[in-house]
Enzyme design. Structure first.
Site, PDB file in Angstrom:
ATOM      1  N   CYS A   1     -73.906  24.163  41.759  1.00 22.77           N
ATOM      2  CA  CYS A   1     -73.319  23.800  43.349  1.00 22.77           C
ATOM      3  C   CYS A   1     -71.897  23.751  43.892  1.00 22.77           C
ATOM      4  CB  CYS A   1     -73.179  21.981  43.051  1.00 22.77           C
ATOM      5  SG  CYS A   1     -72.126  20.866  43.114  1.00 22.77           S
TER       6      CYS A   1
ATOM      7  N   GLU B   1     -71.765  20.929  35.894  1.00 25.15           N
ATOM      8  CA  GLU B   1     -70.312  21.139  34.997  1.00 25.15           C
ATOM      9  C   GLU B   1     -69.117  20.782  35.044  1.00 25.15           C
ATOM     10  OE1 GLU B   1     -73.000  21.785  37.204  1.00 25.15           O
ATOM     11  OE2 GLU B   1     -73.350  23.387  38.224  1.00 25.15           O
TER      12      GLU B   1
HETATM   13  N1  THU Z   1     -76.986  18.761  39.646  1.00 27.66           N
HETATM   14  C1  THU Z   1     -76.082  19.592  38.514  1.00 27.66           C
HETATM   15  O1  THU Z   1     -75.654  18.906  37.716  1.00 27.66           O
HETATM   16  N2  THU Z   1     -75.599  20.940  39.033  1.00 27.66           N
HETATM   17  C2  THU Z   1     -75.483  21.162  40.046  1.00 27.66           C
HETATM   18  O2  THU Z   1     -75.399  22.875  39.904  1.00 27.66           O
HETATM   19  C3  THU Z   1     -76.705  21.398  41.280  1.00 27.66           C
HETATM   20  C4  THU Z   1     -77.089  19.701  41.098  1.00 27.66           C
HETATM   21  C5  THU Z   1     -77.649  17.532  38.932  1.00 27.66           C
HETATM   22  C6  THU Z   1     -76.633  16.727  40.382  1.00 27.66           C
HETATM   23  C7  THU Z   1     -78.539  15.595  40.604  1.00 27.66           C
HETATM   24  O3  THU Z   1     -77.908  14.470  39.737  1.00 27.66           O
HETATM   25  C8  THU Z   1     -79.590  16.362  40.386  1.00 27.66           C
HETATM   26  O4  THU Z   1     -78.840  17.701  39.531  1.00 27.66           O
HETATM   27  C9  THU Z   1     -80.022  16.766  41.699  1.00 27.66           C
HETATM   28  O5  THU Z   1     -79.396  17.097  42.979  1.00 27.66           O
END
Ligand code: THU
Length: 133
Positions: free
Chosen positions: A87, A55
């Site tokens: 997140c 995001e």
């Molecule tokens: N991740 C995202 O790209 N977006 C989110 O909203 C949650 C987590 C990614 C970060 C990391 O590379 C992987 O997902 C595991 O946490």
């Protein structure tokens, strides 16, 4: 507004994920005010804390290209057992650039989509008054 192509762009963006540490691929697609779609993916690092979520990657790419207003965002992970909302850190950054009523779509490996407003994912949002013209 039909957000089907926005969701499809998020699915496609996940295939570019750089996630050799978590093996958790994420794609995001932002709908700009003029209808342009800008995508992003998660970019991990061997210093784990430097990881950039899909995001925020999409938002940084769009801002860098001169866009400022976004009306919706879609997030997809082909590795998520349940639909994956942004997140906490990404919710804060989303709130910087998107209205409270803008729509956030999020999905799981099976392509089940859910949606919520920015207001729902980041209630009690604050500090917007600090921004200067
Ligand atoms: N991740 C995202 O790209 N977006 C989110 O909203 C949650 C987590 C990614 C970060 C990391 O590379 C992987 O997902 C595991 O946490």
């Amino acid at each position: 507004m039909d957000h089907e192509s926005l969701r499809a762009a998020a699915v496609a963006a996940a295939s570019n994920s750089y996630s050799p540490y978590s093996r958790f691929r994420v794609g995001a697609a932002l709908l700009c005010a003029d209808g342009t779609i800008v995508t992003g993916t998660n970019v991990e690092n061997r210093s784990y804390g430097l990881t950039i979520c899909a995001e925020r990657s999409a938002i940084a790419t769009a801002i860098s290209a001169g866009y400022r207003e976004f009306t919706a965002i879609a997030v997809h992970s082909p590795d998520a057992p349940v639909p994956l909302p942004p997140c906490g850190a990404c919710r804060q950054v989303i709130s910087e650039f998107m209205d409270h009523d803008a729509i956030v779509h999020f999905s799981d490996a099976d392509g089940h989509w859910e949606h919520a407003t920015v207001r729902q994912i980041i209630p009690f949002d604050s500090l917007h008054h600090l921004r200067q013209p």
